[in-house]
Design an enzyme around this catalytic site. Structure first.
Site, PDB file in Angstrom:
ATOM      1  N   ASP A  52       0.851  -1.200   0.000  1.00 46.02           N
ATOM      2  CA  ASP A  52       0.000   0.000   0.000  1.00 46.02           C
ATOM      3  C   ASP A  52       0.889   1.253   0.000  1.00 46.02           C
ATOM      4  O   ASP A  52       0.851   2.032   0.940  1.00 46.02           O
ATOM      5  CB  ASP A  52      -0.933  -0.005   1.220  1.00 46.02           C
ATOM      6  CG  ASP A  52      -0.192  -0.130   2.548  1.00 46.02           C
ATOM      7  OD1 ASP A  52       0.955  -0.626   2.552  1.00 46.02           O
ATOM      8  OD2 ASP A  52      -0.754   0.272   3.586  1.00 46.02           O
ATOM      9  N   HIS A 105       9.336  -0.267   9.354  1.00 49.67           N
ATOM     10  CA  HIS A 105       8.433  -1.421   9.415  1.00 49.67           C
ATOM     11  C   HIS A 105       8.572  -2.318   8.182  1.00 49.67           C
ATOM     12  O   HIS A 105       8.870  -3.507   8.283  1.00 49.67           O
ATOM     13  CB  HIS A 105       6.978  -0.952   9.505  1.00 49.67           C
ATOM     14  CG  HIS A 105       6.677  -0.022  10.623  1.00 49.67           C
ATOM     15  ND1 HIS A 105       6.658  -0.422  11.942  1.00 49.67           N
ATOM     16  CD2 HIS A 105       6.365   1.307  10.632  1.00 49.67           C
ATOM     17  CE1 HIS A 105       6.349   0.615  12.717  1.00 49.67           C
ATOM     18  NE2 HIS A 105       6.171   1.669  11.939  1.00 49.67           N
TER      19      HIS A 105
END
Length: 322
Positions: A14, A246
């Site tokens: 995303d 992340h």
């Protein structure tokens, strides 16, 4: 490394600033062969995620890699989505408003592409999921054999025994579609979950950003254009002069798993109430007298420690060599 020895990966993404970094790290890693990107809502809506994925492949000179657009709704067909544009910018890439990409997504949907590739190369494909897990849950629904055909799923998701980053209970990717996450965690595939209990230890400092800026790496230079928004968010939200890596850390877990240590157990996701999106791992250390929602479910591996300096160095090296 010979082509046949490289791990085939599909990145479900995303994009997203740290997604961009993760994609670039993967493309510049000889250990892996990126055979496709599938897109999902999360940091941006799915349409923009597709545009950004195509754009990033153009920046990297890898327009040979197909992009399959994923779902625009949650597993339960909810169109009210949580979008983290306040973290990554309205365009997902640091408010740079890059021109539209020339490329187009393939005709197959994200879930269809995942099912197709897992069937074509059973046991060989690793899916690295960097957003909500809706495309993977739909792939499980589409093909009951997907869980067996896919080699491994390495996902960024969960806050195991720590507070979340959406609220005290929930991490963003799991909160984005808890029902999908619970389906994936219990589908029986070989799964590694990398949660924020680990990724919050992997920090790119302001000094690291300066090193990227002074390097000759083309992709490092590109990232320096988009990183300011991400640094500003972390300073406001966490009071740190750095950013959590992340997605790049999760990419590394897919092909250099020894940089992490793991525990194994049954992971379930809370799908209602104030703890909606909470990930709870049963560690198999107690035999309960009564059956419960964790009973007789497949286990997953969950990352518990990370060699953070080694991970940061590797990410930096791959980007500066680009």
């Amino acid at each position: 490394m010979a082509i046949g020895d490289r791990k085939k990966i599909i990145i479900d993404t995303d994009p997203g600033i740290d997604d961009a970094m993760a994609i670039f790290v993967a493309l510049n890693s000889p250990e892996v062969d990126v055979i496709g990107l599938t897109t999902i809502f999360g940091n941006v809506y799915t349409t923009l995620a597709t545009r950004n994925a195509l754009h990033l492949l153009e920046v990297a000179g890898r327009t040979d890699i197909p992009v399959a657009e994923g779902t625009h709704k949650t597993f339960l067909n909810d169109t009210k989505l949580r979008i983290a544009d306040f973290v990554h910018g309205k365009d997902g890439l640091g408010n740079q408003n890059f021109p539209p990409p020339k490329g187009k997504p393939i005709e197959k949907s994200g879930p269809e592409f995942l099912v197709e590739q897992a069937k074509l190369c059973p046991g060989e494909i690793t899916v690295v999921a960097l957003g909500p897990l809706t495309n993977l849950a739909l792939a499980v629904q589409l093909d009951p054999e997907f869980s067996k055909n896919v080699g491994q799923i390495v996902l960024l998701g969960g806050a195991f025994a720590v507070n979340g980053n959406v609220n005290p209970a929930s991490e963003a990717n799991i909160f984005g579609d808890p029902e999908a996450a619970d389906i994936v965690f219990t589908c029986g595939a070989d799964i590694i979950a990398v949660g924020i209990n680990v990724t919050h230890q992997v920090i790119m400092t302001a000094d690291d950003k300066d090193k990227l800026a002074s390097s000759k790496g083309k992709l490092a230079q590109y990232l320096c254009k988009i990183l300011d928004v991400y640094y500003d968010y972390h300073l406001t939200a966490y009071e740190i002069k750095g950013v959590y890596l992340h997605d790049p850390a999760t990419i590394l877990a897919a092909f250099l798993p020894s940089l992490f240590t793991y525990t194994e157990g049954v992971a379930r996701v809370q799908t209602s109430g104030i703890t909606r999106g909470l990930t709870l791992l049963y560690n198999n250390l107690k035999r309960f007298e009564e059956a419960n929602e964790w009973s007789d479910k497949p286990t997953v591996k969950v990352a518990v420690t990370v060699d953070a300096p080694a991970v940061v160095k590797l990410i930096m090296d791959r980007l500066m060599e680009s």
